[in-house]
Design an enzyme around this catalytic site. Structure first.
Site, PDB file in Angstrom:
ATOM      1  N   MET A  18       0.855  -1.190   0.000  1.00  0.00           N
ATOM      2  CA  MET A  18       0.000   0.000   0.000  1.00  0.00           C
ATOM      3  C   MET A  18       0.889   1.238   0.000  1.00  0.00           C
ATOM      4  O   MET A  18       1.733   1.395   0.890  1.00  0.00           O
ATOM      5  CB  MET A  18      -0.925   0.016   1.226  1.00  0.00           C
ATOM      6  CG  MET A  18      -1.950  -1.108   1.240  1.00  0.00           C
ATOM      7  SD  MET A  18      -3.004  -1.032   2.733  1.00  0.00           S
ATOM      8  CE  MET A  18      -1.832  -1.611   3.982  1.00  0.00           C
ATOM      9  N   GLN A  78       7.732  -4.357  -4.383  1.00  0.00           N
ATOM     10  CA  GLN A  78       6.928  -4.055  -5.564  1.00  0.00           C
ATOM     11  C   GLN A  78       7.519  -2.863  -6.311  1.00  0.00           C
ATOM     12  O   GLN A  78       7.939  -1.878  -5.692  1.00  0.00           O
ATOM     13  CB  GLN A  78       5.481  -3.748  -5.185  1.00  0.00           C
ATOM     14  CG  GLN A  78       4.575  -3.596  -6.412  1.00  0.00           C
ATOM     15  CD  GLN A  78       3.137  -3.306  -6.051  1.00  0.00           C
ATOM     16  OE1 GLN A  78       2.781  -2.168  -5.765  1.00  0.00           O
ATOM     17  NE2 GLN A  78       2.295  -4.336  -6.079  1.00  0.00           N
ATOM     18  N   CYS A 109      -2.702  -0.778  -9.606  1.00  0.00           N
ATOM     19  CA  CYS A 109      -3.046   0.492  -8.973  1.00  0.00           C
ATOM     20  C   CYS A 109      -4.026   1.277  -9.857  1.00  0.00           C
ATOM     21  O   CYS A 109      -3.752   1.490 -11.047  1.00  0.00           O
ATOM     22  CB  CYS A 109      -1.797   1.332  -8.715  1.00  0.00           C
ATOM     23  SG  CYS A 109      -2.163   2.875  -7.830  1.00  0.00           S
ATOM     24  N   LYS A 148       0.784  -8.196  -9.485  1.00  0.00           N
ATOM     25  CA  LYS A 148      -0.474  -7.882  -8.801  1.00  0.00           C
ATOM     26  C   LYS A 148      -1.347  -7.116  -9.774  1.00  0.00           C
ATOM     27  O   LYS A 148      -0.940  -6.076 -10.302  1.00  0.00           O
ATOM     28  CB  LYS A 148      -0.216  -7.059  -7.539  1.00  0.00           C
ATOM     29  CG  LYS A 148      -1.453  -6.858  -6.670  1.00  0.00           C
ATOM     30  CD  LYS A 148      -1.082  -6.211  -5.330  1.00  0.00           C
ATOM     31  CE  LYS A 148      -2.283  -6.181  -4.387  1.00  0.00           C
ATOM     32  NZ  LYS A 148      -3.287  -5.187  -4.797  1.00  0.00           N
ATOM     33  N   ASN A 208      -7.009 -10.805  -3.097  1.00  0.00           N
ATOM     34  CA  ASN A 208      -6.912  -9.520  -2.413  1.00  0.00           C
ATOM     35  C   ASN A 208      -8.242  -8.790  -2.506  1.00  0.00           C
ATOM     36  O   ASN A 208      -8.828  -8.717  -3.579  1.00  0.00           O
ATOM     37  CB  ASN A 208      -5.788  -8.687  -3.034  1.00  0.00           C
ATOM     38  CG  ASN A 208      -5.613  -7.317  -2.396  1.00  0.00           C
ATOM     39  OD1 ASN A 208      -5.533  -6.316  -3.086  1.00  0.00           O
ATOM     40  ND2 ASN A 208      -5.552  -7.255  -1.086  1.00  0.00           N
ATOM     41  N   GLY A 209      -8.711  -8.267  -1.364  1.00  0.00           N
ATOM     42  CA  GLY A 209      -9.923  -7.455  -1.367  1.00  0.00           C
ATOM     43  C   GLY A 209     -10.916  -7.816  -0.283  1.00  0.00           C
ATOM     44  O   GLY A 209     -11.291  -8.979  -0.138  1.00  0.00           O
ATOM     45  N   ASP A 210     -11.307  -6.822   0.523  1.00  0.00           N
ATOM     46  CA  ASP A 210     -12.373  -6.978   1.523  1.00  0.00           C
ATOM     47  C   ASP A 210     -12.073  -8.017   2.599  1.00  0.00           C
ATOM     48  O   ASP A 210     -12.949  -8.771   3.009  1.00  0.00           O
ATOM     49  CB  ASP A 210     -13.699  -7.336   0.839  1.00  0.00           C
ATOM     50  CG  ASP A 210     -14.200  -6.263  -0.098  1.00  0.00           C
ATOM     51  OD1 ASP A 210     -13.778  -5.103   0.060  1.00  0.00           O
ATOM     52  OD2 ASP A 210     -14.992  -6.579  -1.004  1.00  0.00           O
ATOM     53  N   GLY A 232      -4.656  -5.748   3.015  1.00  0.00           N
ATOM     54  CA  GLY A 232      -4.177  -4.380   2.984  1.00  0.00           C
ATOM     55  C   GLY A 232      -4.854  -3.503   4.003  1.00  0.00           C
ATOM     56  O   GLY A 232      -4.420  -3.389   5.145  1.00  0.00           O
TER      57      GLY A 232
END
Length: 257
Positions: A18, A78, A109, A148, A208-210, A232
């Site tokens: 992040m 990254q 991103c 990613k 990745n997510g939630d 994240g």
């Protein structure tokens, strides 16, 4: 033994990169919190993205961001950029100087500052360029290279064919954030399409997510069949989440926070 994604304990537990968040101090704190509660951790830390252009120009601030204290390892650095030759040069410089366990390429991103210069998620609109970046980075480093990505630019299904091409280009692992670039961080992540990516490639896939609780982590893996997940924003409000997950994996009751 050299770091390898296929040799990592399954399922993989990882801190998501992040911008302006997952720097060395934050990674060190997360690692220290986990080791208070488990004797041996499987946590992998993905560092915030750094500019390939800035690395190759020798920008002192950027190079300082890439330093890795041993107490934080294993660490994946990254990088972002849209020029294959610059990305390859930057990856080699970072690998040779700072020795991260792996390199991750940002193709996810969604912010305008990135996509307007054809960085980040914009690379999903040009598979030829994206795969060339992967191939050229792979050719110059002897550590794993991952990508990613988003579910797509505007269509959630775009990631399925894109992931296949990224695997063919030589990527060792793929992470899929279940939202499109158009969604940015709104709405819900699409786990069904990430499950389809997992079914479509033979390399490890991370979700990745939630994920905001340890229960969310296990539900996400159950729904996607992925080899692990990156967490994240959920880690910003709950830095104990990784320790809770590892306690559950070890057969212990996760702590209450």
């Amino acid at each position: 033994m050299p770091f390898s994604w296929k040799n990592q304990k399954s399922p993989i537990v990882a801190l998501s990169p992040m911008a302006d968040m997952t720097d060395a101090p934050f990674g060190k704190i997360i690692r220290e919190v986990v080791l208070r509660y488990v004797s041996e951790s499987r946590l992998v830390i993905f560092r915030e993205m750094i500019s390939s252009e800035a690395v190759t120009r020798g920008n002192e601030k950027t190079l300082a961001m890439a330093k890795i204290p041993d107490s934080e390892r294993p660490v994946v650095q990254q990088i972002f950029g849209a020029k294959p030759e610059v990305m390859a040069k930057a990856a080699k410089l970072v690998a040779d100087k700072f020795h991260p366990e792996a390199i991750d390429i940002n193709m996810g991103c969604p912010v305008y500052k990135m996509t307007s210069s054809f960085n980040g998620a914009a690379l999903m609109k040009d598979a030829e360029l994206a795969t060339k970046i992967v191939r050229e980075v792979k050719a110059v480093v002897d550590i794993p290279v991952s990508v990613k990505m988003r579910a797509g630019w505007s269509d959630h299904k775009e990631c399925i064919e894109f992931a296949k091409l990224i695997e063919e280009a030589g990527a060792d692992l793929i992470t899929v954030h279940g939202r499109t670039k158009a969604q940015a961080y709104s709405g819900l992540a699409n786990r069904e399409v990430v499950a389809r990516v997992k079914e479509s490639v033979s390399i490890p896939v991370l979700y990745n997510g939630d994920i905001f609780t340890w229960e969310d982590y296990f539900k996400a893996l159950d729904e996607t069949g992925c080899d692990g997940a990156l967490i994240g924003r959920g880690a910003l409000g709950n830095p104990w989440i990784f320790a809770q997950i590892e306690q559950q994996l070890a057969g212990a009751a996760p702590m209450e926070v």
